[in-house]
Design a protein around this motif. Sequence first.
Motif, mmCIF file in Angstrom:
data_model
loop_
_atom_site.group_PDB
_atom_site.id
_atom_site.type_symbol
_atom_site.label_atom_id
_atom_site.label_comp_id
_atom_site.label_asym_id
_atom_site.label_seq_id
_atom_site.Cartn_x
_atom_site.Cartn_y
_atom_site.Cartn_z
ATOM 1 N N GLY A 12 -21.968 -38.190 19.002
ATOM 2 C CA GLY A 12 -22.791 -36.999 18.807
ATOM 3 C C GLY A 12 -22.219 -35.763 19.458
ATOM 4 O O GLY A 12 -22.548 -34.640 19.070
ATOM 5 N N VAL A 13 -21.343 -35.939 20.456
ATOM 6 C CA VAL A 13 -20.743 -34.787 21.126
ATOM 7 C C VAL A 13 -19.571 -34.223 20.339
ATOM 8 O O VAL A 13 -19.091 -33.134 20.653
ATOM 9 N N ALA A 14 -19.100 -34.953 19.328
ATOM 10 C CA ALA A 14 -17.988 -34.455 18.517
ATOM 11 C C ALA A 14 -18.483 -33.334 17.612
ATOM 12 O O ALA A 14 -19.513 -33.467 16.946
ATOM 13 N N GLN A 15 -17.754 -32.244 17.586
ATOM 14 C CA GLN A 15 -18.213 -31.065 16.851
ATOM 15 C C GLN A 15 -18.255 -31.316 15.348
ATOM 16 O O GLN A 15 -19.099 -30.759 14.646
ATOM 17 N N LYS A 16 -17.362 -32.136 14.834
ATOM 18 C CA LYS A 16 -17.323 -32.396 13.400
ATOM 19 C C LYS A 16 -18.235 -33.548 12.991
ATOM 20 O O LYS A 16 -18.835 -33.521 11.913
ATOM 21 N N LEU A 17 -18.339 -34.564 13.844
ATOM 22 C CA LEU A 17 -19.103 -35.755 13.479
ATOM 23 C C LEU A 17 -20.545 -35.711 13.959
ATOM 24 O O LEU A 17 -21.401 -36.395 13.396
ATOM 25 N N GLY A 18 -20.823 -34.931 15.005
ATOM 26 C CA GLY A 18 -22.182 -34.881 15.535
ATOM 27 C C GLY A 18 -23.228 -34.461 14.515
ATOM 28 O O GLY A 18 -24.246 -35.143 14.331
ATOM 29 N N PRO A 19 -23.022 -33.335 13.799
ATOM 30 C CA PRO A 19 -24.014 -32.952 12.780
ATOM 31 C C PRO A 19 -24.163 -33.969 11.662
ATOM 32 O O PRO A 19 -25.229 -34.060 11.044
ATOM 33 N N TYR B 108 -30.275 -31.556 -0.469
ATOM 34 C CA TYR B 108 -31.030 -30.513 0.232
ATOM 35 C C TYR B 108 -30.968 -30.717 1.746
ATOM 36 O O TYR B 108 -30.771 -29.758 2.506
ATOM 37 N N THR B 109 -31.119 -31.962 2.182
ATOM 38 C CA THR B 109 -31.038 -32.253 3.618
ATOM 39 C C THR B 109 -29.649 -31.948 4.160
ATOM 40 O O THR B 109 -29.499 -31.377 5.250
ATOM 41 N N PHE B 110 -28.624 -32.312 3.405
ATOM 42 C CA PHE B 110 -27.250 -32.038 3.835
ATOM 43 C C PHE B 110 -27.014 -30.538 3.978
ATOM 44 O O PHE B 110 -26.450 -30.078 4.982
ATOM 45 N N GLN B 111 -27.448 -29.766 2.998
ATOM 46 C CA GLN B 111 -27.218 -28.328 3.046
ATOM 47 C C GLN B 111 -28.022 -27.676 4.160
ATOM 48 O O GLN B 111 -27.563 -26.721 4.801
ATOM 49 N N GLN B 112 -29.210 -28.205 4.411
ATOM 50 C CA GLN B 112 -30.051 -27.646 5.466
ATOM 51 C C GLN B 112 -29.406 -27.810 6.837
ATOM 52 O O GLN B 112 -29.470 -26.901 7.675
ATOM 53 N N VAL B 113 -28.782 -28.956 7.074
ATOM 54 C CA VAL B 113 -28.104 -29.179 8.349
ATOM 55 C C VAL B 113 -26.759 -28.459 8.378
ATOM 56 O O VAL B 113 -26.349 -27.921 9.409
ATOM 57 N N GLN B 114 -26.081 -28.420 7.243
ATOM 58 C CA GLN B 114 -24.765 -27.793 7.184
ATOM 59 C C GLN B 114 -24.839 -26.298 7.461
ATOM 60 O O GLN B 114 -23.911 -25.723 8.050
ATOM 61 N N ASP B 115 -25.931 -25.665 7.074
ATOM 62 C CA ASP B 115 -26.080 -24.229 7.324
ATOM 63 C C ASP B 115 -26.208 -23.908 8.808
ATOM 64 O O ASP B 115 -25.952 -22.776 9.224
ATOM 65 N N HIS B 116 -26.638 -24.884 9.596
ATOM 66 C CA HIS B 116 -26.796 -24.671 11.043
ATOM 67 C C HIS B 116 -25.990 -25.722 11.811
ATOM 68 O O HIS B 116 -26.444 -26.248 12.830
ATOM 69 N N THR B 117 -24.806 -26.026 11.314
ATOM 70 C CA THR B 117 -24.041 -27.134 11.889
ATOM 71 C C THR B 117 -23.651 -26.879 13.342
ATOM 72 O O THR B 117 -23.708 -27.785 14.179
ATOM 73 N N ASP B 118 -23.278 -25.646 13.669
ATOM 74 C CA ASP B 118 -22.870 -25.361 15.044
ATOM 75 C C ASP B 118 -24.058 -25.453 15.994
ATOM 76 O O ASP B 118 -23.941 -26.005 17.100
ATOM 77 N N ARG C 89 -24.484 -28.209 19.071
ATOM 78 C CA ARG C 89 -24.742 -27.810 20.459
ATOM 79 C C ARG C 89 -26.013 -28.473 20.991
ATOM 80 O O ARG C 89 -26.068 -28.887 22.158
ATOM 81 N N TYR C 90 -27.026 -28.560 20.154
ATOM 82 C CA TYR C 90 -28.269 -29.194 20.599
ATOM 83 C C TYR C 90 -28.061 -30.689 20.858
ATOM 84 O O TYR C 90 -28.541 -31.224 21.870
#
Length: 437
Positions: free
Chosen positions: A135-142, A249-259, A263-264
């Motif tokens: 989960g701490v990986a920037q690419k894999l966490g989201p 829809y779920t994928f795009q919703q998370v992808q829009d706020h991936t950073d 961080r969370y």
Amino acid sequence: MYNPTRPEGWMQASFILFLLFFSYYMLFAFDPPSDGIPSIHWTEVVVIIIISTMLIEDIRQFICQDNLFIGGKIHNYFLASRFFNIMSVAAYILFYVGLILRFQNAYDQDSFSAARIALAYDLEIWFICSLKFIGVAQKLGPKLVMIRKMIIDLFFFTYIILIAMSAYGIASRAMHFYGTFDFDGRAIFRNIIYPVYYFMYGSFDDERQLLDADGYNNSTAIATQVLLAFHMLFVNILLINLLIAMFSYTFQQVQDHTDLVWRYERYTLIREYFDRPTLFPPFIIISHIYELIKYIYRRLPTNRQQSFGRKSEAKTFKMIAANKSVEKDWTDFESYATNVYARSLLTSQPTTAIVPSTTNSQEAAGDIQTSMMTDFKQLNEDVTSMKKAVIDLRAHAEEVSTCMKWMMEAMSRVKMSKDPPPPLKLSVTTTDLRSDT
């Protein structure tokens, strides 16, 4: 200063070692006791100790939550976005159920097979729980957040699919396959649930071959063919594509706020391991024993009297920057945000905090000082205006008092009442008020 990689790294290494021991134990050392085979392998002992120490740590985390009520603890631990906590509880239950079945009737083949199944499922869950470390990986966490949200979508969608599967399975078997199987749990699953489930993946050739074997003169076979066509249209085309759309829809919703999501999730993992002891399982039991001794020592009557009035020390989670200039910028930002929040409370108006774009601490401090001077100036003007209003109000009250006194004297001269006029209290004059101010 807290270093999040140190306990987390040791925990990852110990968890990988635990999975290796568990896998070896299930693949090569899970045998019923006999004369030539010992009743328990050393890897099984290690696995039992590791899982037991992890269970003790999870119980400690559950008890030591900030919420004082048991309902709040349950909500925070299980329902507040704690997917892996639910998985861990299921893993603990399966492990100890399998362990009981493994030793209760070790010579019973059915009980031993049930223990093997329970522990195999438990191993699968522990492998899934190991995903939380990425989960701490920037690419894999989201991506983990996407999977978690998609599972929630699938959970609600499964209800509709189960209804469609049950509808076709029962109706088709009642028409064309009547009397081909007995009223038995395994027979019902094998003839109704199992074949219909694989229709979603396009595996329906066996069903069509059974229907075509009776030819097209059989009315029940024709009716079942029509029902199968409707079922495939409803499930494989409508419902499956609807599920894919929900996933998109779920994928795009998370992808829009991936950073922000990354961080969370990273903060959540660091916050979790901040509260954990430094040692890793199974050596974490040493920390538990040490904390228990400290707790008992503090609860002794003599120590409670000595500690009365002392300042209690508490472990506080605070991120401290290694660079002093960055730490000062963070402190200035906190001061600025606190000032803006205080202003919004005083004015009772929502105020948007605008963070200074520059990272120069001197400019940030100057902005804060200018803002505070503006606030003091505005406050001084408000106080002056209030004093002026009070002076005018008291002057008006003095004039009203003079008029009332004149009216009472006039009424006394014409003797409108036998009673003497009531005395008027002296009011503070505006001259006295000005001298006070």
